[in-house]
Design an enzyme around this catalytic site. Structure first.
Site, PDB file in Angstrom:
ATOM      1  N   ARG A 359       0.827  -1.208   0.000  1.00 21.82           N
ATOM      2  CA  ARG A 359       0.000   0.000   0.000  1.00 21.82           C
ATOM      3  C   ARG A 359       0.863   1.261   0.000  1.00 21.82           C
ATOM      4  NH1 ARG A 359      -0.741  -0.640   5.821  1.00 21.82           N
ATOM      5  NH2 ARG A 359      -2.502  -2.022   5.597  1.00 21.82           N
ATOM      6  N   ASP A 492      -2.565   0.031  10.445  1.00 21.73           N
ATOM      7  CA  ASP A 492      -1.868  -1.183  10.869  1.00 21.73           C
ATOM      8  C   ASP A 492      -2.296  -1.660  12.252  1.00 21.73           C
ATOM      9  OD1 ASP A 492      -0.248  -1.398   8.634  1.00 21.73           O
ATOM     10  OD2 ASP A 492       1.289  -0.081   9.459  1.00 21.73           O
TER      11      ASP A 492
HETATM   12  O1  IFM Z   1      -0.856   2.648   6.522  1.00 25.30           O
HETATM   13  C1  IFM Z   1       0.186   2.422   7.416  1.00 25.30           C
HETATM   14  C2  IFM Z   1       1.439   2.294   6.626  1.00 25.30           C
HETATM   15  O2  IFM Z   1       1.350   1.250   5.689  1.00 25.30           O
HETATM   16  C3  IFM Z   1       2.625   2.080   7.515  1.00 25.30           C
HETATM   17  N1  IFM Z   1       2.715   3.129   8.498  1.00 25.30           N
HETATM   18  C4  IFM Z   1       1.514   3.321   9.289  1.00 25.30           C
HETATM   19  C5  IFM Z   1       0.294   3.532   8.424  1.00 25.30           C
HETATM   20  C6  IFM Z   1      -0.959   3.658   9.301  1.00 25.30           C
HETATM   21  O3  IFM Z   1      -1.081   2.600  10.184  1.00 25.30           O
END
Ligand code: IFM
Length: 800
Positions: A359, A492
């Site tokens: 992502r 996350d």
């Molecule tokens: O979306 C995540 C990302 O993939 C990694 N850092 C934290 C974000 C939010 O939890």
């Protein structure tokens, strides 16, 4: 307090107070040869991999040491200082300095005791070595006898962790040699000569001096620094002699001294050059600096041309200087850095993440599409090739990803290799905005039919890849027939359970269906359009029935049916992302959108941006609310997470709320904190991952600099949202949503090989909307320009 300023003419940030509240960094080079450098010359370098190619040591989570140090010594007075304020750290009453962070280079000017110095650090374009070019000038009225020392601290092993912790091994595998104009360090030297053991190879690094003679040298760190001394007072510098001691075991370094005498007004240029190369390659690199001045000027010009060329594809002139500085230079440059470096190397990411987060990278791409669509295309292809044939994304795409041959989260081997136990609900859904934005910007509609491998074998067109992403969600539905939570969604820390359901992902899926419908129309795929219409309607109805609560969307359902983010909950009863995405996805009605956005402003807004949710979890978290591990108002636990600021800016802009969109931009923009840098602490020219919020005694303090998805979301929020650049497959819609006091602004945009000079006039102080659009003297029927209307050079006037 202010420590520096934006020099937009040169696309530099200039730090004129070196005692910044944190190391303020810049990126040099590329992952082929990467270097990160702070305003006090702290930082590290690596070849190909921050984890496995580390050549300069840096002690993380400490005081920004060691670094690329140049010491100057007056051999008459015996006083010494450094060309960066630290590590010697002279009294700032007598030591003046300026650090200029630019695009791919950093230089530091200093003045002390009648001597001016200017050291330029850079990695030449497409090269795999670095240069520290120094110019020293005698600004006093008497001749000066000086010594210049360059110091670098080599790691003892290419692997960063081994260097730091496996001391019973790594202290005994390295030695240095003096080679006339350089120190050469060799690791596992015998491997070159005898048998290869366990696949190990010998590595050779060098630290050389060009443009001057070496007067003394050291290859042994302890010999140069001296026991009970440090980087601020190395004995080699104190004595005016490096001592000519090489290391054999222990810690290696490169330390080289040259002596220079300067008449009043006279200058001298020389360069320290560093890299990991064999003798022949090193020789060639050193020889290329025979004329230090000419070579470094040419290489610097090349770097500027490259980066400024990229940034100049989109430039704005608005009444807000900090908006201009961010959009024209710093946010844009940060987008390239996140795009290139992913989460590999910073002062917070120590280099151990061995791949691209699906992502993260698919989102990072969005930030550069308007500046370099061709670069975006390569990465989109790569990420599509990391999509599994069931439509899901590989949570972590290894740096050595081998499309067509990868294991998947269904294989124990993948889980073991990456540490990622399962698919995430959202990964492949990020492809939809990214692929759409790329095609809309570039006009490359053929891309829809390009055939790309799946990660685990098989292939399909881009259209097929996107259909499979929809299938993945539709084949993993939860109890309410919204996409199942799987391992996690964007957040996350939010574990709703495998069968739990995230409103955010449901909205992403809803949006994905709208995007894919455009592709299906392009392909005249009527059957699929009918299918999409049917499932989108069903999904939309479910979200509206199950997730809308008076004035907000809830965050989702746990697998046992418990609602997360209800307004009746004692904690975490208001969440940001479902509100912004309700608008972005096109799901919310106007009334719902207005209410949800108002709730955000009322319940989540702070002077430093919008909180991810509130109140923070303390006493009422559910099992699976991993954010509870963080202190309240920190990170996902009610902190001001930076990435979603871009989405709320976009959502407000899409609703035509220019004032609100700009309010959110201003609150969360690093540049806004330039004069309050002691509160924010991070660089005022780059976004961090989050800012501490109201429960924290340090409200406003930001963390995790540079490598964050915020760069791309805020860029999209500003370019597509506030500035209203909304290309589609056939042309460009111009729909600004700006503060009502912007009476006029200009945009220079390159679009599909054409030059667009857009002037937006806002005589009546509107926030959005348009009265007329004139393209090359011809009035358009609305605020849309068909690509076929564009000449090579275009004068465009939009009146709001
Ligand atoms: O979306 C995540 C990302 O993939 C990694 N850092 C934290 C974000 C939010 O939890």
């Amino acid at each position: 307090m202010r420590y520096g300023y934006f020099d937009e003419a040169n696309k530099e940030y200039v730090i004129d107070r070196p005692d910044t509240p944190a190391p303020w960094a810049n990126y040099l080079g590329s992952p082929e040869y990467g270097a990160i450098i702070s305003n006090n010359a702290g930082g590290y370098s690596f070849v190909k991999s921050g984890a496995n190619g580390r050549i300069l040591r840096y002690i993380f989570n400490s005081f920004d040491q060691p670094g690329r140090y140049i010491y100057l010594r007056d051999n008459d007075s015996k006083d010494y200082w450094s060309a960066s304020w630290q590590p010697v750290g002279k009294d700032l009453d007598s030591y003046k300095s300026e650090c200029h962070h630019g695009t791919g280079y950093t230089y530091m000017n200093a003045e002390y005791a009648g001597i001016k110095s200017s050291v330029l650090y850079y990695v030449p374009l497409d090269k795999t070595h670095e240069v520290w070019k120094l110019k020293v000038t005698n600004d006093s009225d008497k001749p000066r006898n000086l010594s210049v020392f360059g110091y670098c601290e080599f790691t003892n092993d290419n692997n960063y962790e081994q260097d730091q912790v496996n001391l019973q091994y790594t202290l005994f595998i390295t030695r240095t040699y003096f080679m006339g104009n350089r120190i050469k360090q060799v690791i596992n030297e015998n491997v070159n000569k005898g048998a290869a053991i366990n696949g190990s190879v010998a590595f050779t690094r060098f630290f050389g001096l060009a443009g001057a003679e070496v007067a003394s040298y050291a290859g042994d760190k302890e010999a140069f620094l001296g026991r009970y001394h440090g980087y601020g007072n190395p004995v080699g510098v104190e004595n005016g002699d490096c001592g000519n001691c090489l290391n054999y075991n222990g810690n290696a370094c490169g330390a080289l001294e040259t002596k220079i005498t300067l008449a009043p007004g006279e200058s001298k240029e020389l360069a320290f050059v560093l890299g990991m190369k064999n003798d022949a390659e090193t020789e060639a690199v050193m020889n290329s600096y025979a004329d230090v001045h000419a070579q470094s000027e040419a290489e610097l010009a090349e770097l500027k041309e490259y980066w400024h060329g990229k940034l100049n594809h989109f430039q704005v002139k608005t009444p807000s200087e900090s908006f201009n500085a961010m959009i024209n230079t710093w946010n844009a440059y940060q987008c390239f850095m996140t795009f290139i470096w992913s989460r590999a190397a910073s002062f917070s990411y120590c280099g151990l993440r061995n791949g691209y987060g699906y992502r993260d990278t698919v989102q990072d791409i969005q930030g550069v599409i308007h500046l370099a669509p061709e670069m975006a295309l390569d990465k989109i292809r790569f990420m599509l090739s990391a999509q599994v044939d069931n439509g899901g994304g590989l949570p972590l795409v290894k740096f050595d990803h081998n499309a067509g041959h990868e294991d998947t989260p269904d294989d124990e081997s993948y889980v073991r290799a990456t540490g990622h136990p399962a698919y995430r609900a959202d990964d492949a859904l990020w492809l939809f905005p990214t692929v759409y934005k790329y095609i809309a910007e570039s006009g490359n509609t053929d891309f829809i039919d390009e055939v790309i491998l799946f990660a685990n074998g098989g292939e399909g067109t881009v259209y097929e890849h996107l259909k499979r992403a929809i299938d993945f969600s539709m084949n993993h539905l939860g109890n309410n027939r919204m996409p199942a939570g799987l391992h996690a969604d964007w957040n996350d820390c939010l574990r709703l359970g495998k069968q739990g359901e995230s409103t955010f992902v449901a909205m992403q899926l809803y949006y994905a269906m709208s995007v894919l419908r455009i592709f299906a129309e392009q392909k005249n795929d009527t059957e699929y359009i009918a299918y999409l219409d049917k499932i989108q309607k069903e999904l939309g109805d479910i979200i509206q029935t199950k997730c809308w609560e008076d004035d907000r969307y809830i965050r989702g359902y746990k697998e046992d049916g418990m609602i997360i983010g209800s307004k009746h909950d004692p904690e975490a009863n208001m969440w940001l992302n479902p509100q912004s995405w309700a608008v972005i996805s096109g799901l919310a009605t106007k009334d719902q959108a207005e209410k949800a956005l108002e709730s955000v402003h009322r319940e989540l807004n702070t002077p430093y941006g919008v909180r991810l949710m509130a109140p923070s979890y303390v006493d009422h978290a559910f099992e699976g609310a991993l954010m509870l591990l963080f202190n309240p108002s920190t990170k996902e636990n009610g902190g001001i997470f930076s990435q979603p600021q871009g989405w709320i800016i976009l959502a407000e802009s899409l609703m035509g709320h220019g004032n609100r969109a700009f309010e959110y931009f201003t609150e969360s923009s690093p540049a806004s904190m330039n004069d309050k840098a002691e509160i924010r602490k991070l660089e005022p020219y780059c976004h961090g991952q989050f800012t501490e919020s109201s429960d924290s005694p340090f409200e406003g303090r930001a963390h995790v600099h540079w490598l964050t998805g915020t760069a791309s979301t805020v860029m999209v929020g500003c370019v597509e949202g506030i500035l209203g650049m909304r290309p589609d497959f056939d042309g460009l819609r111009i729909a600004p949503s700006v503060p009502s006091d912007w009476k006029e602004f200009e945009i220079n945009k390159d679009f599909r090989g054409k030059k667009l000079h857009i002037v937006v006039k806002n005589p009546n102080g509107a926030e959005s909307g348009y009265k007329s659009l004139v393209v090359n003297g011809k009035e358009m029927s609305d605020n849309y320009i068909a690509a076929s209307e564009l000449a090579d050079i275009n004068e465009i006037i939009l009146t709001m």
